[in-house]
Scaffold this motif. Structure first.
Motif, PDB file in Angstrom:
ATOM      1  N   LEU A   1       5.968  30.164  14.661  1.00 37.26           N
ATOM      2  CA  LEU A   1       4.610  30.536  15.031  1.00 37.26           C
ATOM      3  C   LEU A   1       3.880  29.389  15.723  1.00 37.26           C
ATOM      4  CD1 LEU A   1       2.581  32.898  14.735  1.00 37.26           C
ATOM      5  CD2 LEU A   1       1.815  31.838  12.606  1.00 37.26           C
ATOM      6  N   GLN A   2       3.352  29.665  16.915  1.00 44.05           N
ATOM      7  CA  GLN A   2       2.638  28.665  17.700  1.00 44.05           C
ATOM      8  C   GLN A   2       1.122  28.898  17.714  1.00 44.05           C
ATOM      9  OE1 GLN A   2       4.601  26.103  19.515  1.00 44.05           O
ATOM     10  NE2 GLN A   2       5.951  26.962  17.958  1.00 44.05           N
ATOM     11  N   LEU A   3       0.723  30.153  17.735  1.00 42.49           N
ATOM     12  CA  LEU A   3      -0.697  30.501  17.859  1.00 42.49           C
ATOM     13  C   LEU A   3      -1.067  31.564  16.833  1.00 42.49           C
ATOM     14  CD1 LEU A   3      -3.485  30.608  19.322  1.00 42.49           C
ATOM     15  CD2 LEU A   3      -2.475  32.284  20.888  1.00 42.49           C
ATOM     16  N   LEU A   4      -2.163  31.321  16.123  1.00 43.92           N
ATOM     17  CA  LEU A   4      -2.719  32.282  15.172  1.00 43.92           C
ATOM     18  C   LEU A   4      -4.054  32.764  15.723  1.00 43.92           C
ATOM     19  CD1 LEU A   4      -2.334  33.569  12.332  1.00 43.92           C
ATOM     20  CD2 LEU A   4      -3.681  31.660  11.429  1.00 43.92           C
ATOM     21  N   TRP A   5      -4.172  34.070  15.908  1.00 48.13           N
ATOM     22  CA  TRP A   5      -5.391  34.661  16.477  1.00 48.13           C
ATOM     23  C   TRP A   5      -6.056  35.496  15.390  1.00 48.13           C
ATOM     24  CZ3 TRP A   5      -6.374  34.296  21.955  1.00 48.13           C
ATOM     25  CH2 TRP A   5      -7.550  34.934  22.384  1.00 48.13           C
ATOM     26  N   ILE A   6      -7.239  35.068  14.945  1.00 52.32           N
ATOM     27  CA  ILE A   6      -7.938  35.742  13.853  1.00 52.32           C
ATOM     28  C   ILE A   6      -9.069  36.589  14.425  1.00 52.32           C
ATOM     29  CG2 ILE A   6      -9.214  35.422  11.700  1.00 52.32           C
ATOM     30  CD1 ILE A   6      -7.937  32.619  11.527  1.00 52.32           C
ATOM     31  N   THR A   7      -9.085  37.867  14.070  1.00 49.65           N
ATOM     32  CA  THR A   7     -10.133  38.772  14.546  1.00 49.65           C
ATOM     33  C   THR A   7     -10.710  39.549  13.372  1.00 49.65           C
ATOM     34  OG1 THR A   7     -10.631  40.718  15.927  1.00 49.65           O
ATOM     35  CG2 THR A   7      -8.364  40.493  15.125  1.00 49.65           C
TER      36      THR A   7
ATOM     37  N   PHE B   1       3.675  28.494   8.768  1.00 50.01           N
ATOM     38  CA  PHE B   1       2.640  27.854   9.597  1.00 50.01           C
ATOM     39  C   PHE B   1       2.971  26.406   9.991  1.00 50.01           C
ATOM     40  CE2 PHE B   1       0.409  30.947   6.819  1.00 50.01           C
ATOM     41  CZ  PHE B   1      -0.067  31.801   7.795  1.00 50.01           C
ATOM     42  N   LYS B   2       4.130  25.910   9.639  1.00 49.38           N
ATOM     43  CA  LYS B   2       4.414  24.491   9.829  1.00 49.38           C
ATOM     44  C   LYS B   2       4.482  24.066  11.296  1.00 49.38           C
ATOM     45  CE  LYS B   2       9.427  25.154   9.347  1.00 49.38           C
ATOM     46  NZ  LYS B   2      10.614  24.819   8.527  1.00 49.38           N
TER      47      LYS B   2
ATOM     48  N   SER C   1      -9.128  25.277   6.295  1.00 47.13           N
ATOM     49  CA  SER C   1      -8.940  24.059   5.512  1.00 47.13           C
ATOM     50  C   SER C   1      -7.500  23.947   5.023  1.00 47.13           C
ATOM     51  CB  SER C   1      -9.904  24.059   4.321  1.00 47.13           C
ATOM     52  OG  SER C   1      -9.729  22.911   3.529  1.00 47.13           O
ATOM     53  N   ARG C   2      -6.946  25.050   4.562  1.00 42.57           N
ATOM     54  CA  ARG C   2      -5.562  25.056   4.097  1.00 42.57           C
ATOM     55  C   ARG C   2      -4.590  24.825   5.248  1.00 42.57           C
ATOM     56  NH1 ARG C   2      -1.263  23.670   1.653  1.00 42.57           N
ATOM     57  NH2 ARG C   2       0.318  25.278   1.331  1.00 42.57           N
ATOM     58  N   LEU C   3      -4.816  25.481   6.370  1.00 42.24           N
ATOM     59  CA  LEU C   3      -3.902  25.355   7.511  1.00 42.24           C
ATOM     60  C   LEU C   3      -3.912  23.933   8.079  1.00 42.24           C
ATOM     61  CD1 LEU C   3      -4.642  28.781   9.211  1.00 42.24           C
ATOM     62  CD2 LEU C   3      -2.489  28.100   8.149  1.00 42.24           C
ATOM     63  N   LYS C   4      -5.065  23.295   8.061  1.00 37.52           N
ATOM     64  CA  LYS C   4      -5.142  21.912   8.561  1.00 37.52           C
ATOM     65  C   LYS C   4      -4.389  20.939   7.661  1.00 37.52           C
ATOM     66  CE  LYS C   4      -9.694  22.120   9.235  1.00 37.52           C
ATOM     67  NZ  LYS C   4     -11.083  21.718   9.595  1.00 37.52           N
TER      68      LYS C   4
END
Length: 282
Positions: free
Chosen positions: A78-84, A153-154, A181-184
């Protein structure tokens, strides 16, 4: 072979030319700042190309970093996460960005993760078979609660939060803040961008989204002055029943001519059921 930002940009501009489109200045500004490692907030009117502003920023950056083999498949996850916040729009976003990928010969796969996603598709997503994942705040939290969630997500490079004005100051917005916060903590040097059409307090909105850390931040505003003309469409006769539900389609004969003479039209209704009825009748 060393590729410059201009060379990477040319690939995208050629694609725009093939569509007889010209990118807006705010789109090119987003592309440039994204390539320089900035996070930020984009403020642009509805229908002006906000999605492509951030989507092509990611693609330009990818081409810049893989000049010789960006057309080859790489097992990088996974390179891009798009949140909608709008689940109903997720499939439209998926279709638009997957088409651009295919036409640019970038072998990325785009997928959507919402409450409607099947178990088999969720299993495929967990195996990192997609480079782009479009999801909602609720579905993202469920993924973060799963065992070994960091594996998914790494390799994440960027996160886009669409319709930030819809989330800001709400419980769903707090969900997004906690998820970020978790993803960072999983992936360093993430670039995070919010998108909004109607938000006013841009500096505060960006601070809530990105925090007060020492990262490169940028607010980009589209300088587009849209001409707005408001015309009320009323029935010839006002019945004794309220104008609601199925009664609304009695104005269909007045709306259809407007649709036919317009390049694009937004129709606002009061409820989702009313929207579905209008869609079927149109």
């Amino acid at each position: 072979m060393k590729t410059s930002y201009k060379d990477s940009l040319d690939h995208i501009l050629n694609w725009f030319d093939s569509k007889n489109w010209t990118p807006f200045e705010f789109q090119k500004e987003v592309w440039e700042y994204f390539s320089k490692g900035y996070s930020g907030l984009l403020n642009a009117p509805t229908g002006s190309g906000k999605t492509y502003a951030l989507w092509f920023a990611v693609l330009i950056d990818y081409i810049l970093k893989h000049p010789d083999d960006y057309r080859k498949k790489k097992e990088k996850g996974l390179q891009l996460l798009w949140i909608t916040p709008l689940k109903a729009l997720s499939k439209d976003i998926e279709k638009a960005i997957q088409q651009a990928c295919d036409e640019l010969e970038i072998p990325w796969k785009v997928s959507t993760r919402t409450g409607d996603t099947s178990s088999s598709m969720k299993a495929r997503q967990k195996k990192n078979q997609f480079e782009v994942l479009i999801t909602t705040p609720e579905s993202l939290h469920l993924m973060l609660a799963q065992k070994d969630n960091s594996d998914l997500f790494k390799n994440l490079k960027a996160i886009v939060i669409d319709e930030w004005h819809e989330l800001l100051g709400s419980k769903r917005g707090v969900q997004v803040e906690l998820a970020l916060s978790r993803l960072k903590s999983i992936t360093k040097n993430l670039r995070i961008w919010g998108i909004s059409a109607t938000i006013g307090n841009l500096n505060e909105a960006m601070e809530v989204l990105l925090g007060k850390g020492k990262i490169k931040k940028k607010i980009i505003r589209a300088n587009i002055n849209k001409k707005i003309e408001v015309e009320s469409i009323l029935p010839d006769e006002v019945e004794k029943f309220p104008w609601a539900g199925y009664l609304g389609i009695k104005l269909l004969d007045k709306i259809i001519p407007i649709l036919r003479k317009s390049g694009s039209t937004l129709i606002f209704t009061n409820t989702r059921s009313q929207t579905e009825i209008w869609f079927q009748k149109i």
